[in-house]
Design a protein around this motif. Structure first.
Motif, PDB file in Angstrom:
ATOM      1  N   ALA A  10     -87.086 -66.814  -5.400  1.00 25.81           N
ATOM      2  CA  ALA A  10     -86.344 -65.527  -5.583  1.00 25.81           C
ATOM      3  C   ALA A  10     -84.986 -65.901  -5.277  1.00 25.81           C
ATOM      4  O   ALA A  10     -84.611 -66.791  -4.440  1.00 25.81           O
ATOM      5  CB  ALA A  10     -86.968 -64.559  -4.271  1.00 25.81           C
ATOM      6  N   GLN A  11     -84.238 -65.111  -6.095  1.00 23.30           N
ATOM      7  CA  GLN A  11     -82.634 -65.119  -5.752  1.00 23.30           C
ATOM      8  C   GLN A  11     -82.462 -64.811  -4.319  1.00 23.30           C
ATOM      9  O   GLN A  11     -82.881 -63.949  -3.849  1.00 23.30           O
ATOM     10  CB  GLN A  11     -81.898 -64.222  -6.832  1.00 23.30           C
ATOM     11  N   LYS A  12     -81.478 -65.564  -3.901  1.00 16.31           N
ATOM     12  CA  LYS A  12     -80.916 -65.455  -2.431  1.00 16.31           C
ATOM     13  C   LYS A  12     -80.373 -63.822  -2.458  1.00 16.31           C
ATOM     14  O   LYS A  12     -79.548 -63.605  -3.309  1.00 16.31           O
ATOM     15  CB  LYS A  12     -79.794 -66.228  -2.235  1.00 16.31           C
ATOM     16  N   PRO A  13     -80.945 -63.167  -1.462  1.00 15.69           N
ATOM     17  CA  PRO A  13     -80.193 -61.874  -1.078  1.00 15.69           C
ATOM     18  C   PRO A  13     -78.763 -61.888  -0.605  1.00 15.69           C
ATOM     19  O   PRO A  13     -78.577 -62.674   0.213  1.00 15.69           O
ATOM     20  CB  PRO A  13     -81.166 -61.110  -0.189  1.00 15.69           C
ATOM     21  N   LEU A  14     -77.831 -61.159  -1.165  1.00 15.80           N
ATOM     22  CA  LEU A  14     -76.503 -61.051  -0.926  1.00 15.80           C
ATOM     23  C   LEU A  14     -76.014 -59.845  -0.342  1.00 15.80           C
ATOM     24  O   LEU A  14     -76.460 -58.856  -0.813  1.00 15.80           O
ATOM     25  CB  LEU A  14     -75.701 -61.510  -2.091  1.00 15.80           C
ATOM     26  N   GLN A  15     -75.204 -59.977   0.639  1.00 19.37           N
ATOM     27  CA  GLN A  15     -74.515 -58.671   1.021  1.00 19.37           C
ATOM     28  C   GLN A  15     -73.557 -57.972   0.061  1.00 19.37           C
ATOM     29  O   GLN A  15     -72.910 -58.995  -0.884  1.00 19.37           O
ATOM     30  CB  GLN A  15     -73.896 -59.082   2.415  1.00 19.37           C
ATOM     31  N   HIS A  16     -73.725 -56.910  -0.131  1.00 25.39           N
ATOM     32  CA  HIS A  16     -72.801 -56.255  -1.279  1.00 25.39           C
ATOM     33  C   HIS A  16     -72.121 -55.165  -0.560  1.00 25.39           C
ATOM     34  O   HIS A  16     -72.423 -54.521   0.358  1.00 25.39           O
ATOM     35  CB  HIS A  16     -73.853 -55.763  -2.302  1.00 25.39           C
ATOM     36  N   CYS A  17     -70.913 -54.980  -1.242  1.00 26.12           N
ATOM     37  CA  CYS A  17     -70.200 -53.692  -0.904  1.00 26.12           C
ATOM     38  C   CYS A  17     -70.751 -52.606  -1.871  1.00 26.12           C
ATOM     39  O   CYS A  17     -70.740 -52.776  -3.211  1.00 26.12           O
ATOM     40  CB  CYS A  17     -68.851 -54.015  -1.439  1.00 26.12           C
ATOM     41  N   HIS A  18     -71.334 -51.492  -1.572  1.00 25.53           N
ATOM     42  CA  HIS A  18     -72.076 -50.630  -2.283  1.00 25.53           C
ATOM     43  C   HIS A  18     -71.079 -49.949  -3.394  1.00 25.53           C
ATOM     44  O   HIS A  18     -69.928 -49.415  -3.015  1.00 25.53           O
ATOM     45  CB  HIS A  18     -72.604 -49.572  -1.446  1.00 25.53           C
ATOM     46  N   ARG A  19     -71.518 -49.951  -4.613  1.00 25.74           N
ATOM     47  CA  ARG A  19     -70.836 -49.165  -5.643  1.00 25.74           C
ATOM     48  C   ARG A  19     -71.793 -47.984  -6.334  1.00 25.74           C
ATOM     49  O   ARG A  19     -73.065 -48.342  -6.709  1.00 25.74           O
ATOM     50  CB  ARG A  19     -70.364 -49.857  -6.567  1.00 25.74           C
ATOM     51  N   GLU A  20     -71.398 -46.838  -6.247  1.00 27.50           N
ATOM     52  CA  GLU A  20     -72.260 -45.829  -7.391  1.00 27.50           C
ATOM     53  C   GLU A  20     -72.045 -46.176  -8.686  1.00 27.50           C
ATOM     54  O   GLU A  20     -71.072 -46.517  -9.180  1.00 27.50           O
ATOM     55  CB  GLU A  20     -71.947 -44.471  -7.012  1.00 27.50           C
ATOM     56  N   ALA A  46     -75.000 -51.120 -14.752  1.00 27.73           N
ATOM     57  CA  ALA A  46     -74.019 -51.003 -13.874  1.00 27.73           C
ATOM     58  C   ALA A  46     -74.592 -51.562 -12.663  1.00 27.73           C
ATOM     59  O   ALA A  46     -75.736 -50.956 -12.070  1.00 27.73           O
ATOM     60  CB  ALA A  46     -73.362 -49.543 -13.619  1.00 27.73           C
ATOM     61  N   PRO A  47     -73.884 -52.433 -12.047  1.00 26.70           N
ATOM     62  CA  PRO A  47     -74.570 -52.925 -10.551  1.00 26.70           C
ATOM     63  C   PRO A  47     -74.410 -51.784  -9.694  1.00 26.70           C
ATOM     64  O   PRO A  47     -73.587 -51.020  -9.478  1.00 26.70           O
ATOM     65  CB  PRO A  47     -73.838 -54.173 -10.244  1.00 26.70           C
ATOM     66  N   VAL A  48     -75.076 -52.029  -8.499  1.00 30.95           N
ATOM     67  CA  VAL A  48     -75.024 -51.061  -7.184  1.00 30.95           C
ATOM     68  C   VAL A  48     -74.156 -51.672  -6.185  1.00 30.95           C
ATOM     69  O   VAL A  48     -74.167 -50.916  -5.294  1.00 30.95           O
ATOM     70  CB  VAL A  48     -76.246 -50.708  -6.826  1.00 30.95           C
ATOM     71  N   GLY A  49     -73.504 -52.671  -6.449  1.00 33.79           N
ATOM     72  CA  GLY A  49     -72.648 -53.105  -5.629  1.00 33.79           C
ATOM     73  C   GLY A  49     -71.943 -54.636  -6.015  1.00 33.79           C
ATOM     74  O   GLY A  49     -72.301 -54.981  -7.034  1.00 33.79           O
ATOM     75  N   THR A  50     -70.971 -55.035  -5.190  1.00 33.66           N
ATOM     76  CA  THR A  50     -70.099 -55.946  -5.475  1.00 33.66           C
ATOM     77  C   THR A  50     -70.288 -57.183  -4.392  1.00 33.66           C
ATOM     78  O   THR A  50     -70.266 -56.849  -3.338  1.00 33.66           O
ATOM     79  CB  THR A  50     -68.526 -55.859  -5.451  1.00 33.66           C
ATOM     80  N   PRO A  51     -70.709 -58.354  -4.915  1.00 36.72           N
ATOM     81  CA  PRO A  51     -71.013 -59.553  -3.850  1.00 36.72           C
ATOM     82  C   PRO A  51     -69.938 -59.560  -2.778  1.00 36.72           C
ATOM     83  O   PRO A  51     -68.858 -59.645  -3.053  1.00 36.72           O
ATOM     84  CB  PRO A  51     -71.292 -60.545  -4.635  1.00 36.72           C
ATOM     85  N   LEU A  52     -70.420 -59.747  -1.446  1.00 40.55           N
ATOM     86  CA  LEU A  52     -69.265 -60.224  -0.580  1.00 40.55           C
ATOM     87  C   LEU A  52     -69.124 -61.598  -0.118  1.00 40.55           C
ATOM     88  O   LEU A  52     -68.214 -61.889   0.506  1.00 40.55           O
ATOM     89  CB  LEU A  52     -69.780 -59.081   0.788  1.00 40.55           C
ATOM     90  N   ALA A  61     -69.306 -56.181 -11.505  1.00 42.64           N
ATOM     91  CA  ALA A  61     -69.581 -56.611 -10.442  1.00 42.64           C
ATOM     92  C   ALA A  61     -68.721 -57.675  -9.720  1.00 42.64           C
ATOM     93  O   ALA A  61     -68.560 -57.719  -8.655  1.00 42.64           O
ATOM     94  CB  ALA A  61     -70.986 -57.004 -10.225  1.00 42.64           C
ATOM     95  N   SER A  62     -68.284 -58.313 -10.693  1.00 44.23           N
ATOM     96  CA  SER A  62     -67.481 -59.672 -10.153  1.00 44.23           C
ATOM     97  C   SER A  62     -66.807 -60.312 -11.248  1.00 44.23           C
ATOM     98  O   SER A  62     -67.024 -60.397 -12.557  1.00 44.23           O
ATOM     99  CB  SER A  62     -68.314 -60.502  -9.418  1.00 44.23           C
ATOM    100  N   LEU A  63     -65.649 -60.826 -10.918  1.00 45.11           N
ATOM    101  CA  LEU A  63     -64.896 -61.568 -12.017  1.00 45.11           C
ATOM    102  C   LEU A  63     -65.042 -63.040 -11.931  1.00 45.11           C
ATOM    103  O   LEU A  63     -64.404 -63.819 -12.471  1.00 45.11           O
ATOM    104  CB  LEU A  63     -63.187 -61.633 -11.647  1.00 45.11           C
ATOM    105  N   LEU A  64     -66.453 -63.570 -11.162  1.00 49.57           N
ATOM    106  CA  LEU A  64     -66.328 -64.805 -10.837  1.00 49.57           C
ATOM    107  C   LEU A  64     -67.457 -65.651 -11.805  1.00 49.57           C
ATOM    108  O   LEU A  64     -67.291 -66.660 -11.866  1.00 49.57           O
ATOM    109  CB  LEU A  64     -66.912 -65.116  -9.464  1.00 49.57           C
ATOM    110  N   ASP A  65     -68.305 -64.834 -12.477  1.00 52.15           N
ATOM    111  CA  ASP A  65     -69.542 -65.373 -13.379  1.00 52.15           C
ATOM    112  C   ASP A  65     -68.748 -66.525 -14.194  1.00 52.15           C
ATOM    113  O   ASP A  65     -67.960 -66.002 -14.986  1.00 52.15           O
ATOM    114  CB  ASP A  65     -70.266 -64.535 -13.830  1.00 52.15           C
ATOM    115  N   VAL A  66     -69.734 -67.739 -14.267  1.00 53.65           N
ATOM    116  CA  VAL A  66     -69.013 -68.476 -15.255  1.00 53.65           C
ATOM    117  C   VAL A  66     -69.698 -68.796 -16.647  1.00 53.65           C
ATOM    118  O   VAL A  66     -70.815 -68.451 -16.545  1.00 53.65           O
ATOM    119  CB  VAL A  66     -68.940 -69.974 -14.478  1.00 53.65           C
ATOM    120  N   ARG A  67     -69.090 -68.931 -17.612  1.00 49.27           N
ATOM    121  CA  ARG A  67     -69.563 -69.133 -18.812  1.00 49.27           C
ATOM    122  C   ARG A  67     -69.368 -70.483 -19.387  1.00 49.27           C
ATOM    123  O   ARG A  67     -68.490 -70.684 -20.124  1.00 49.27           O
ATOM    124  CB  ARG A  67     -69.053 -68.071 -19.888  1.00 49.27           C
ATOM    125  N   PRO A  68     -70.045 -71.478 -18.923  1.00 49.54           N
ATOM    126  CA  PRO A  68     -69.469 -72.999 -19.227  1.00 49.54           C
ATOM    127  C   PRO A  68     -69.735 -73.318 -21.060  1.00 49.54           C
ATOM    128  O   PRO A  68     -68.927 -74.059 -21.293  1.00 49.54           O
ATOM    129  CB  PRO A  68     -70.195 -73.904 -18.438  1.00 49.54           C
TER     130      PRO A  68
END
Length: 611
Positions: free
Chosen positions: A290-300, A318-324, A443-450
């Motif tokens: 399972a994908q590691k559960p991450l803490q999120h900042c909740h977003r509607e 739309a995601p329900v949160g932004t990873p912390l 959700a994030s600006l971090l995902d990579v597209r190699p």
């Protein structure tokens, strides 16, 4: 998501701007004034925007991959990309050029750049919603762009996002990859000029050797994947499906001596995917979990969608949160740029006058409900059923022609003829790959597209490519990359037998290509925790003030979509009768991004942007 706003105005509007920003609770952290010449004022507003200031007096937010320098660069580190040389990644960059300001985004426009220049105001953002809110503040009307709106009534993968550079709102435009906006003031009124590199030049064919270019690009993919686990505190997940694309990421991860630093996941809900993906773990000695559960900042979800997607993309996801904490997902995103999505066709062979129906919509007779006053009118019922109860709903000629016009305009703007034999894939590169595939920015600006690399695009379109215009899983640049990374993995069965490669074929290609066996991770400049993804609180406040709140539910989406329908101009409302019918009668209980009915709801919801 609405990650930024760049706003430049004439001096007579400064007080009005400052009053607008004064409503922001975190103005001292989010607002960065930028000095410009001639008494003009420029502002950058983003989540923790002051931290995005660069040493040259500009702005950089997001991340960039510099393959030449073998660096992964994060904002807040002091290092920056140059607006005159776009890099892969996900970022916005503002840079000074004498008295001008130049704004550009990443090479494949994963972070959108949308703008208007009118009435002494220049505004750039990744959110049409924020730009419409700003226009209202300055007394500028938000009128529906009739031709763009008419074209978007086409329920199809090409019509699920912008097809041309005009958005749903007149005067607000989308920038294709390779664009820059030059903001000039001087002694006159402030203005913005769009500068762009045309597609044949941006991804020009400088390929002199097929094998060398492919191996170079494949090594870069593997090096980026190898870099992710070296980032302190980060978590990297490799998503494995039954297809070819995700195996590029898997093969790159398996090259690492300790590949268990990655988490590997697959989707058990999709039988074909799972049947092809599950045996790979036993064969290549890794473990699905399972994908590691991450803490999120909740977003509607509804505010997030309105800020990020309304007016440019119909996908109701739309995601329900932004990873912390920093997290990355490695998949096959970007492979369609090389293997194609729309079957390498001229636009005239693609638009609905040729296709002739609304994609993916199957009419269900049992769900037709007639008003009570029509009950018993068999003549009317017979002809009504003949009109709308077809296996697939027909598209009107006016929608067809508008779709062609918008696609043609978008392609002409980047130097490609709509009748180019590969026009459909150039269009995919400029619009769907950028807008739809770039929705991870919600959700994030971090995902990579190699897989997204400039030289690999040139290779795919090169005359030296032995597999031009591949379809239906046939050999391609992508299959060669997989063979170069791991021939044994390439021989394993896929989810579709048409994709399977024989042992003899793989061995033959492997003998020619050689094998990528060792790569070094790139240097990491800065840290992803300095990249503050997500909208500032002021943007959330603005969208909630318009009544957009809560998460995706059947009732909430139906209500918003039908309210949006009321804002469809009368002259094109006929084109949205069928979308309205789908939402009113057939919207599923569970709102998902893949449902055509839900995408249709997204089309209607976007009309709430208009005045």
């Amino acid at each position: 998501m609405a990650n930024y706003l760049i706003l430049c105005v004439n001096s007579d509007k400064t007080q009005q701007v400052e009053k607008w920003f004064a409503r922001a609770d975190e103005q001292d952290k989010d607002l960065l004034p930028i000095e410009v010449s001639g008494g003009k004022r420029c502002f950058y507003f983003a989540n923790q925007g002051r931290l995005d200031k660069t040493l040259d007096g500009g702005v950089f937010k997001g991340y960039a991959i510099n393959h030449d320098r073998q660096e992964l660069i994060y904002s807040g580190s002091g290092a920056t990309p140059n607006v005159n040389r776009a890099l892969p990644g996900c970022y916005i960059r503002l840079q000074r050029d004498l008295d001008d300001l130049v704004v550009a985004n990443d090479l494949f426009a994963q972070l959108p750049m949308i703008y208007f220049s009118e009435g002494g105001v220049v505004a750039i953002s990744d959110s049409v919603f924020i730009l419409t809110a700003l226009r209202r503040e300055f007394g500028l009307r938000n009128r529906v762009n009739l031709d763009a709106a008419l074209s978007r009534a086409w329920i199809h993968g090409m019509g699920a996002q912008l097809m041309g550079t005009g958005t749903l709102i007149e005067g607000i435009s989308y920038c294709t990859p390779g664009s820059k906006i030059r903001i000039s003031g001087g002694s006159g009124r402030i203005s913005a000029d769009l500068e762009k590199i045309l597609m044949p030049d941006l991804f020009s064919d400088h390929v002199t050797d097929y094998r060398d270019t492919l191996i170079k690009g494949t090594k870069r993919i593997a090096a980026v994947v190898a870099t992710m686990p070296t980032i302190n505190g980060a978590h990297t997940t490799v998503q494995v499906s039954g297809g070819i694309d995700s195996r590029i990421g898997l093969a790159s991860a398996l090259m690492q001596p300790n590949h268990e630093v990655f988490s590997f996941t697959t989707n058990k809900a999709h039988a074909e995917d799972y049947a092809a993906a599950y045996p790979l773990a036993e064969k290549f000695k890794f473990t699905y979990g399972a994908q590691k559960p991450l803490q999120h900042c909740h977003r509607e979800q509804i505010p997030s969608w309105m800020l990020s997607s309304a007016g440019i993309c119909d996908l109701l996801a739309a995601p329900v949160g932004t990873p912390l904490e920093p997290s990355f997902t490695i998949g096959g995103n970007g492979a369609e740029v090389y293997k194609g999505l729309f079957r390498w066709r001229p636009i005239s062979a693609m638009t609905p006058d040729k296709v002739g129906h609304v994609a993916g919509i199957q009419r269900r007779k049992e769900q037709l409900e007639l008003p009570s006053f029509l009950h018993g009118n068999q003549f009317f019922i017979k002809h009504l059923k003949k009109l709308i109860l077809k296996t697939k709903a027909k598209v009107g000629v006016d929608i067809s022609e508008a779709a062609y016009r918008q696609c043609a305009q978008g392609l002409h703007s980047v130097g490609i003829s709509p009748e180019n034999p590969w026009a459909s894939e150039w269009h995919y590169l400029c619009f769907k790959n950028a807008i739809d595939s770039g929705r991870f920015t919600m959700a994030s600006l971090l995902d990579v597209r190699p897989l997204l690399q400039e030289e690999l695009v040139g290779l795919a379109y090169s005359k030296l490519n032995p597999y031009p215009a591949p379809v239906d899983g046939s050999p391609s640049v992508v299959t060669d990359m997989l063979i170069a990374l791991n021939p044994e993995l390439a021989m394993m069965p896929f989810d579709d037998p048409r994709k399977n490669m024989t042992k003899e074929y793989v061995q033959e290609r492997s003998k020619y290509l050689g094998r990528v066996e060792k790569v070094e991770p790139y240097a990491v400049v800065g840290h992803p925790t300095r990249v503050n993804s997500g909208p500032p609180g002021f943007f959330i406040k603005l969208v909630r003030e318009r009544g957009f709140e809560g998460n995706f539910t059947h009732d909430a989406i139906k209500k918003l979509a039908l309210a949006g329908y009321e804002s469809v101009p009368a002259s094109i409302r006929h084109a949205y009768e069928f979308p309205r019918f789908l939402v009113e009668k057939e919207l599923p209980d569970r709102i998902t991004g893949v449902s055509w009915h839900c995408k249709t709801a997204g089309k209607l919801m976007a009309f709430s942007l208009a005045d």
